[in-house]
Design a protein around this motif. Structure first.
Motif, PDB file in Angstrom:
ATOM      1  N   ILE A 225      25.813  62.359-106.109  1.00 54.87           N
ATOM      2  CA  ILE A 225      27.105  62.707-105.182  1.00 54.87           C
ATOM      3  C   ILE A 225      26.855  64.050-104.731  1.00 54.87           C
ATOM      4  O   ILE A 225      27.355  64.031-103.281  1.00 54.87           O
ATOM      5  CB  ILE A 225      28.381  62.622-105.930  1.00 54.87           C
ATOM      6  CG1 ILE A 225      28.445  61.227-106.556  1.00 54.87           C
ATOM      7  CG2 ILE A 225      29.364  62.906-105.475  1.00 54.87           C
ATOM      8  CD1 ILE A 225      29.729  60.990-107.620  1.00 54.87           C
ATOM      9  N   THR A 228      24.288  63.769-101.898  1.00 52.25           N
ATOM     10  CA  THR A 228      24.767  63.004-100.749  1.00 52.25           C
ATOM     11  C   THR A 228      25.703  63.660-100.013  1.00 52.25           C
ATOM     12  O   THR A 228      25.670  63.621 -98.667  1.00 52.25           O
ATOM     13  CB  THR A 228      25.533  61.665-101.329  1.00 52.25           C
ATOM     14  OG1 THR A 228      24.583  61.052-102.202  1.00 52.25           O
ATOM     15  CG2 THR A 228      26.079  60.881-100.266  1.00 52.25           C
ATOM     16  N   ALA A 229      26.576  64.513-100.537  1.00 53.74           N
ATOM     17  CA  ALA A 229      27.585  65.279 -99.880  1.00 53.74           C
ATOM     18  C   ALA A 229      26.778  66.441 -98.839  1.00 53.74           C
ATOM     19  O   ALA A 229      27.463  66.545 -97.808  1.00 53.74           O
ATOM     20  CB  ALA A 229      28.713  66.031-100.868  1.00 53.74           C
ATOM     21  N   THR A 232      24.745  64.624 -96.077  1.00 54.05           N
ATOM     22  CA  THR A 232      25.536  64.065 -94.999  1.00 54.05           C
ATOM     23  C   THR A 232      25.722  64.886 -93.975  1.00 54.05           C
ATOM     24  O   THR A 232      25.709  64.696 -92.814  1.00 54.05           O
ATOM     25  CB  THR A 232      26.753  63.460 -95.603  1.00 54.05           C
ATOM     26  OG1 THR A 232      26.604  62.425 -96.495  1.00 54.05           O
ATOM     27  CG2 THR A 232      27.765  62.964 -94.357  1.00 54.05           C
ATOM     28  N   LEU A 260      34.812  63.157-102.999  1.00 56.00           N
ATOM     29  CA  LEU A 260      33.872  62.069-102.948  1.00 56.00           C
ATOM     30  C   LEU A 260      33.651  61.706-104.438  1.00 56.00           C
ATOM     31  O   LEU A 260      33.146  60.461-104.757  1.00 56.00           O
ATOM     32  CB  LEU A 260      32.433  62.899-102.476  1.00 56.00           C
ATOM     33  CG  LEU A 260      31.138  62.171-102.289  1.00 56.00           C
ATOM     34  CD1 LEU A 260      31.314  60.774-101.341  1.00 56.00           C
ATOM     35  CD2 LEU A 260      30.025  63.068-101.789  1.00 56.00           C
ATOM     36  N   LEU A 263      36.070  59.217-105.118  1.00 52.18           N
ATOM     37  CA  LEU A 263      35.704  57.802-104.627  1.00 52.18           C
ATOM     38  C   LEU A 263      34.560  57.136-105.161  1.00 52.18           C
ATOM     39  O   LEU A 263      34.571  55.901-105.652  1.00 52.18           O
ATOM     40  CB  LEU A 263      34.973  58.184-103.077  1.00 52.18           C
ATOM     41  CG  LEU A 263      34.409  56.885-102.185  1.00 52.18           C
ATOM     42  CD1 LEU A 263      35.341  55.990-102.289  1.00 52.18           C
ATOM     43  CD2 LEU A 263      33.934  57.341-101.090  1.00 52.18           C
ATOM     44  N   ILE A 264      33.309  57.824-105.727  1.00 54.79           N
ATOM     45  CA  ILE A 264      32.240  57.140-106.461  1.00 54.79           C
ATOM     46  C   ILE A 264      32.668  56.579-107.966  1.00 54.79           C
ATOM     47  O   ILE A 264      32.612  55.491-108.138  1.00 54.79           O
ATOM     48  CB  ILE A 264      31.298  58.244-106.678  1.00 54.79           C
ATOM     49  CG1 ILE A 264      30.753  58.879-105.337  1.00 54.79           C
ATOM     50  CG2 ILE A 264      30.129  57.503-107.494  1.00 54.79           C
ATOM     51  CD1 ILE A 264      30.068  57.671-104.459  1.00 54.79           C
ATOM     52  N   SER A 317      30.194  50.505 -98.804  1.00 54.91           N
ATOM     53  CA  SER A 317      28.796  51.394 -98.814  1.00 54.91           C
ATOM     54  C   SER A 317      28.983  52.604 -97.771  1.00 54.91           C
ATOM     55  O   SER A 317      28.443  53.653 -98.118  1.00 54.91           O
ATOM     56  CB  SER A 317      27.485  50.768 -98.699  1.00 54.91           C
ATOM     57  OG  SER A 317      27.774  49.912 -97.410  1.00 54.91           O
ATOM     58  N   SER A 320      31.585  56.783 -97.951  1.00 60.11           N
ATOM     59  CA  SER A 320      31.031  58.251 -98.383  1.00 60.11           C
ATOM     60  C   SER A 320      30.748  58.942 -97.219  1.00 60.11           C
ATOM     61  O   SER A 320      31.429  60.027 -96.926  1.00 60.11           O
ATOM     62  CB  SER A 320      29.798  57.993 -99.302  1.00 60.11           C
ATOM     63  OG  SER A 320      29.308  59.434 -99.384  1.00 60.11           O
ATOM     64  N   SER A 333      38.955  56.070 -96.483  1.00 61.77           N
ATOM     65  CA  SER A 333      37.572  55.978 -96.297  1.00 61.77           C
ATOM     66  C   SER A 333      37.274  54.643 -96.740  1.00 61.77           C
ATOM     67  O   SER A 333      36.263  54.051 -96.050  1.00 61.77           O
ATOM     68  CB  SER A 333      36.879  57.021 -97.066  1.00 61.77           C
ATOM     69  OG  SER A 333      37.097  56.995 -98.404  1.00 61.77           O
ATOM     70  N   SER A 337      35.213  51.839 -94.180  1.00 59.80           N
ATOM     71  CA  SER A 337      33.998  51.339 -94.575  1.00 59.80           C
ATOM     72  C   SER A 337      34.239  49.654 -94.294  1.00 59.80           C
ATOM     73  O   SER A 337      33.290  49.122 -93.782  1.00 59.80           O
ATOM     74  CB  SER A 337      33.582  51.682 -95.976  1.00 59.80           C
ATOM     75  OG  SER A 337      32.569  51.029 -96.407  1.00 59.80           O
ATOM     76  N   THR A 418      22.090  55.845 -95.033  1.00 57.10           N
ATOM     77  CA  THR A 418      23.500  55.402 -95.240  1.00 57.10           C
ATOM     78  C   THR A 418      24.516  56.488 -94.085  1.00 57.10           C
ATOM     79  O   THR A 418      25.402  55.562 -93.152  1.00 57.10           O
ATOM     80  CB  THR A 418      24.227  56.125 -96.546  1.00 57.10           C
ATOM     81  OG1 THR A 418      23.475  55.432 -97.596  1.00 57.10           O
ATOM     82  CG2 THR A 418      25.750  55.540 -96.663  1.00 57.10           C
TER      83      THR A 418
END
Length: 452
Positions: A225, A228-229, A232, A260, A263-264, A317, A320, A333, A337, A418
Motif C-alpha cells: 500500500i 503504491t501510494a 502513483t 488508502l 480502502l485496501i 481495482s 486506489s 473512489s 472505479s 494500475t
C-alpha cells in the motif's frame, strides 16, 4: 451540338448554324455531293469552292478524326484544351499500366506524390498524439500500458527504485523479525509430521500456520500500500514528463495514505465476507454431521464466491489511483472505479492479470536462486519438508534479500499498470488527454478537435 470542334460526326461538318448531317439544296451555290455518293464519280464532282466542306482526299474508312483544318468560315479550329490538373486528368501511359492508363513507374499511385487528393499519398490521417512523458496522450493499447510502466521505472529509476527499495527493506525487516521470534515454532511442524497426532493438535497447528501466513500477508500488504501510494504520484508525473523526488512524492501522497489503508482493508473485508458467505452453508452441513456433503457444498460455494470476489476486485481495482490522484474519499473512489471499469471489465482484468504474471515471473527468477541458496545454508531441503518450522536466521536473511530484490521489480510494474489503466479509462470516457496536455504545457493540443 453546334460548332464544337472534336465532337462532329464522321462524314459531316457543322457550319452556318445547321445541324450536322443536314444537306444543302441542290440549287444552292456551293452545294456539293460527296465523291463517293452513288451515281457520281470523282470526276463529276464540282470543283472545291471557298464554301466547300469536302476535300478530294478523304481518309480511309474507319480512321476519321476531328477536323483540324480550315472551317466553313475560313478559320482554323482551336485544338482541344490540354487536360488540367485534378481528378479528371489521366496519367501518362507507362510500362505495366493497365490498358495504357497506368501510372508511370515509380509514381507510387494515382496523382503526383505528396499532392493532396492523391490516393494514399496526401491524406496521412490525423497527426500523431503528443507524448510529453512516458505515454502518448490518446487511448492506450496493452503494449503501451506495459511499456509505460517499464519506461517510468527506466526513466526515473532513482526515484522509483529508491521508493521500492526503501519500502521493501523496511517491510522485509519486520517480516523477518516476526518470523524469527514469534512464528518460528516447531510444534506445528512436528504435529503435521506425526502420524499419531490428535485432531486437536492438528487443528492447533493449522491455526498457527494460518495465523503466521496472515501476519506475513498483512505486513506485505502494508508495504504494498505504501509503495503504491508513492509510485502513483511518480507515475502520474511521468505521464506529464515531469520528474519528482522521493520527498515530493511523499508530501503529495501523505494526506491520502490513511484513506488508502482504509480502502485496501475494506476491499479485503468485502472479499473475505463474500468467501465466507459462499462456504458457510457447507461448513454448517459438515458441523451437522454430514462431512462429505458439507465438504462438497463448501467447495462449490467457495468456487462461486471466488468468482464473485474476483469480479468485485477488478471492479474496484482503479479505486486506489482515483483516491490518490482525485483526492477522493473511500466510498467515492470505489464508485469512481466502478464507473470507469463499466463496459471494459474483461480488458482491465486481462491487462492486470498479464502484468501480474510478468512481474511475478521476473521476481521468481530472482527469488528462487536466493531461496535455494538459503535452504542449502540451513541444512538442505528439509526446511521445506518440515512444514516451515525452525527456519533459521540464515535462511530468513538470505531469502529476505531475494524478496527485497523481487519487490523492487513487482512494485513499480503493478502500480504503474494500475495508474496507466486509470488514465487510459479517463482518456476514453472523459477526454482527460486535453487536461494532461495543458498540464504538460503542450501548445495548441486539441484545438482542431474542440473547434470542429
Amino acid at each position: 451540338m453546334k460548332d464544337t470542334p472534336g465532337w462532329a460526326s464522321p462524314g459531316s461538318a457543322p457550319s452556318d448554324g445547321q445541324e450536322p448531317g443536314a444537306s444543302r439544296p441542290a440549287d444552292q451555290p456551293g452545294a456539293a455531293q460527296p465523291a463517293d455518293q452513288p451515281g457520281h464519280s470523282p470526276q463529276d464532282a464540282p470543283s472545291q469552292g471557298p464554301g466547300s466542306q469536302w476535300s478530294k482526299e478523304q481518309p480511309p474508312p474507319g480512321q476519321w478524326s476531328a477536323p483540324t483544318g480550315p472551317t466553313g468560315h475560313g478559320q482554323t479550329a482551336p485544338p482541344p484544351p490540354p487536360p488540367g490538373p485534378g481528378w479528371g486528368a489521366q496519367p501518362p501511359a507507362g510500362p505495366g499500366g493497365y490498358g495504357g492508363y497506368g501510372p508511370p513507374p515509380g509514381s507510387g499511385g494515382f496523382g503526383a506524390p505528396g499532392a493532396y487528393g492523391a490516393w494514399g499519398t496526401g491524406w496521412g490521417g490525423p497527426p500523431p498524439a503528443a507524448k510529453p512523458g512516458v505515454i502518448p496522450l490518446r487511448p492506450l493499447g496493452v503494449g503501451e500500458i506495459l511499456d509505460g510502466a517499464v519506461s517510468t521505472m527506466r526513466t526515473y529509476w532513482r526515484t522509483v527504485l529508491g521508493i521500492s527499495l526503501t519500502v521493501a527493506v523496511l517491510t522485509e525487516i519486520v517480516a523477518i523479525l516476526v518470523q524469527g521470534f514469534a512464528l518460528n515454532d516447531t510444534a506445528g511442524a512436528d504435529a503435521f509430521n506425526d502420524p499419531s497426532a490428535t485432531l486437536s493438535e492438528l487443528t492447533r497447528a493449522m491455526g498457527d500456520a494460518f495465523l503466521g501466513s496472515g501476519v506475513i500477508f498483512l505486513i506485505s500488504l502494508v508495504g504494498t500500500i505504501t509503495a503504491t501510494a508513492l509510485l502513483t504520484t511518480v507515475t502520474s508525473r511521468a505521464v506529464l514528463g515531469k520528474p519528482v523526488t522521493i520527498g515530493e512524492a511523499w508530501r503529495d501522497a501523505r494526506p491520502q495514505v490513511l484513506k488508502l489503508f482504509g480502502l485496501i482493508f475494506l476491499l479485503l473485508l468485502i472479499t473475505f465476507g463474500v468467501v465466507l458467505v459462499g462456504t458457510l452453508p457447507g461448513i454448517l452441513v459438515a458441523v451437522g454431521g454430514n462431512s462429505e456433503a458439507g465438504a462438497a457444498l463448501a467447495i462449490l460455494g467457495g468456487l462461486g464466491a471466488g468468482v464473485v470476489a474476483v469480479w468485485l476486485m477488478v471492479r474496484f481495482s482503479l479505486a486506489s489511483p482515483a483516491l490518490m490522484l482525485e483526492k477522493q474519499g473511500i466510498v467515492k473512489s470505489m464508485s469512481r472505479s466502478a464507473k470507469l471499469v463499466r463496459g471494459s471489465w474483461w480488458r482491465i482484468f486481462g491487462i492486470q492479470l498479464l502484468a501480474m504474471i510478468i512481474a511475478n515471473i521476473v521476481a521468481m527468477i530472482v527469488v528462487i536462486p536466493f531461496t535455494l541458496f538459503a535452504a542449502a545454508l540451513n541444512g538442505g531441503f528439509t526446511v521445506f519438508l518440515n512444514g516451515g518450522g525452525d527456519l533459521g536466521w540464515s535462511f530468513l536473511i538470505v531469502s529476505g534479500i531475494g524478496s527485497v530484490i523481487g519487490s523492487m521489480i513487482t512494485f513499480p510494474i503493478t502500480a504503474g499498470v494500475t495508474v496507466l489503466l486509470y488514465i487510459d479509462r479517463r482518456i476514453r470516457r472523459e477526454a482527460l488527454d486535453l487536461d494532461l496536455a495543458r498540464a504538460a504545457g503542450v501548445q495548441g493540443y486539441g484545438t482542431a478537435t474542440t473547434g470542429s
